[in-house]
Enzyme design. Structure first.
Site, short mmCIF file in Angstrom:
data_model
loop_
_atom_site.label_atom_id
_atom_site.label_comp_id
_atom_site.label_asym_id
_atom_site.label_seq_id
_atom_site.Cartn_x
_atom_site.Cartn_y
_atom_site.Cartn_z
N THR A 278 0.84 -1.21 0.00
CA THR A 278 0.00 0.00 0.00
C THR A 278 0.86 1.25 0.00
O THR A 278 0.63 2.20 -0.77
CB THR A 278 -0.94 -0.01 1.22
OG1 THR A 278 -1.75 -1.19 1.15
CG2 THR A 278 -1.84 1.22 1.23
N SER B 168 4.89 -6.88 -0.95
CA SER B 168 4.91 -6.99 0.51
C SER B 168 5.55 -8.31 0.93
O SER B 168 5.35 -9.33 0.27
CB SER B 168 3.48 -7.02 1.08
OG SER B 168 2.82 -5.80 0.89
N HIS C 235 4.67 -9.93 3.74
CA HIS C 235 3.74 -10.79 4.50
C HIS C 235 2.82 -11.63 3.62
O HIS C 235 2.12 -12.50 4.12
CB HIS C 235 2.92 -9.97 5.49
CG HIS C 235 1.83 -9.14 4.87
ND1 HIS C 235 0.51 -9.54 4.87
CD2 HIS C 235 1.86 -7.95 4.23
CE1 HIS C 235 -0.22 -8.61 4.28
NE2 HIS C 235 0.58 -7.63 3.87
N CYS D 146 -10.55 -6.92 2.11
CA CYS D 146 -10.73 -5.47 2.16
C CYS D 146 -12.17 -5.10 1.85
O CYS D 146 -12.71 -4.16 2.39
CB CYS D 146 -9.81 -4.79 1.15
SG CYS D 146 -8.25 -5.63 0.99
C1 LIG Z 1 -2.46 -7.46 -0.05
C2 LIG Z 1 -2.44 -6.69 -1.31
C3 LIG Z 1 -2.15 -5.32 -1.34
C4 LIG Z 1 -1.90 -4.53 -0.09
O1 LIG Z 1 -0.76 -4.98 0.56
P1 LIG Z 1 -0.38 -4.46 2.04
O2 LIG Z 1 0.77 -5.32 2.41
O3 LIG Z 1 -1.60 -4.70 2.88
O4 LIG Z 1 -0.07 -3.03 1.96
C5 LIG Z 1 -2.12 -4.68 -2.55
N1 LIG Z 1 -2.36 -5.35 -3.69
C6 LIG Z 1 -2.64 -6.66 -3.72
C7 LIG Z 1 -2.86 -7.34 -5.02
C8 LIG Z 1 -2.70 -7.37 -2.53
O5 LIG Z 1 -2.97 -8.67 -2.55
#
Ligand SMILES: *Cc1c(COP(=O)(O)O)cnc(C)c1O
Length: 401
Positions: free
Chosen positions: A76, A203, A205, A330
């Site tokens: 994000t 990310s 995680h 989300c």
């Molecule tokens: C999870 C996700 C995000 C957001 O990632 P964060 O680590 O929560 O900031 C953005 N784009 C996609 C495709 C995601 O799966």
């Protein structure tokens, strides 16, 4: 009361940190807790060395140079820096921005916010399986288009996008392409030495790393990408992302990617086989269930089903021991049907009746079989309570939503 261990199948939202990642991080939480920007003592040097090593690991895994990797807190933040930074830096050249209808809210809402500054946003649609047509995307690019954003793989239906073709179309017109690779990193091959992509976000995680670490790839050669800063406060990360670095999380990020890439193909094949088993078990045992998303070019871990004629919230309430989500994590806080499924042409009723499963490195055959049984039982229980949908014939219940 459930008597078995809970099953985690919500791996598009986040993943369990690999124990090897946690082990690699611990020394940087317990002993080497220095600030990587401290130049005058060994605590700082230790931290800086660890960050440098992680940056080189991540860069080389991606076919990038170390100076092209900016550490952030996650996708994000990377998306915000990339899109706001690039749109504003290129403003003298044009104000037209292009994206797709199935992007994550991080992308869609950032681009929408830019329209308040005079930027114009064009949103390209997808086919019934959630795929972007590169020719249609190319046709949306104009003389004054400066920036485009397309996700590598979708977080709801797993559709993998033709990034190389879209990137080539962007390059040909001098448009910078940003790619949201949150679901792709560690799962799909990404070689930024070859791929015509200027900016890429991911990310830790989402790939068994820790929360709180992300990266932004920002191309430095051919073309040289400059971003207008969004954050102010210090010189860290080439002035693009000031603030003290989260050294343990950055170390964990690099370890997580090394582990994921060590046997990427083998692991993805194993996960795909489990996913295919889950899919056929559910399609066999839940009448009316249909899959959302493409047949081919889908993330190995992804399964998205619509189960017409049941209130999906009631099904989720039955599934005490199973972590899955309806739509995306989300979107599920709001009761709105998924914008991704809507863009694929699903009716609001079908879009609201969707369940998303995400498998991982840690998913077992027993968990898959148990999950399929639990979902079938939950749907049957909800249907038996609802006379309108008894028998589960979706034709009789199409009006339910
Ligand atoms: C999870 C996700 C995000 C957001 O990632 P964060 O680590 O929560 O900031 C953005 N784009 C996609 C495709 C995601 O799966």
């Amino acid at each position: 009361m459930r008597d078995t261990a809970p099953i985690y199948l919500d791996n598009h939202a986040t993943t369990r940190p690999d124990p090897r990642v946690v082990a690699a991080m611990l020394p940087y939480l317990e002993e080497s807790y220095g600030n990587a920007a401290s130049r005058h003592h060994a605590f700082g040097w230790d931290a800086e060395r660890a960050v440098d090593r992680a940056r080189r690991t991540l860069a080389s895994a991606l076919g990038a140079a170390p100076n092209e990797i900016v550490f952030t807190s996650g996708t994000t933040e990377s998306v915000n820096l990339a899109l706001q930074g690039a749109a504003r830096a290129r403003r003298p050249r044009g104000r037209h921005l292009v994206t797709t209808a199935i992007e994550h809210p991080a992308v869609l809402e950032t681009l929408e916010a830019l329209t308040n500054e005079g930027f114009e946003l064009e949103v390209v649609g997808v086919d019934g399986a959630g795929r972007v047509d590169p020719a249609e995307f190319a046709a949306a690019l104009r003389e004054d288009t400066t920036l485009a954003s397309v996700m590598f793989a979708n977080n709801e239906v797993g559709a993998i996008q033709p990034i190389a073709k879209i990137g080539a179309a962007c390059r040909a017109r001098g448009v910078w392409l940003h790619v949201d690779a949150a679901q792709a990193l560690g799962r799909l091959p990404i070689d930024l030495a070859e791929l015509p992509v200027e900016l890429l976000s991911a990310s830790a995680h989402k790939m068994h790393g820790p929360k709180g670490a992300g990266l932004l790839f920002c191309r430095s050669r051919a073309p040289h990408v400059t971003l207008e800063p969004v954050f102010f406060g210090g010189g860290h990360e080439r002035g693009l992302r000031p603030g003290t670095l989260d050294v343990p999380a950055i170390v964990g990020f690099a370890t997580a990617l090394e582990i994921a890439l060590a046997d990427r193909e083998g692991e993805q094949a194993r996960i795909a086989a489990l996913r295919d088993r889950l899919e056929s078990l559910l399609l066999d045992s839940v009448s009316g269930a249909r899959r959302n998303g493409p047949d081919r070019d889908r993330l190995a871990a992804n399964l998205n089903l619509s189960i017409p004629g049941v209130a999906i919230e009631a099904v989720l309430a039955e599934l005490e021991g199973l972590a899955v989500s309806s739509g995306s994590a989300c979107a599920s806080a709001s009761q709105r049907p998924s914008h991704v499924l809507a863009a694929m042409g699903l009716s609001p009723a079908l879009a609201r009746a969707s369940l998303r499963f995400g498998l991982s490195r840690f998913t077992t055959l027993r968990e898959v079989d148990a999950a399929a049984e639990q979902v079938a039982a939950a749907v049957a229980a909800v249907r038996s309570r609802s006379p309108r949908t008894a028998g589960g014939n979706p034709k009789n219940s199409a009006s339910i939503d």
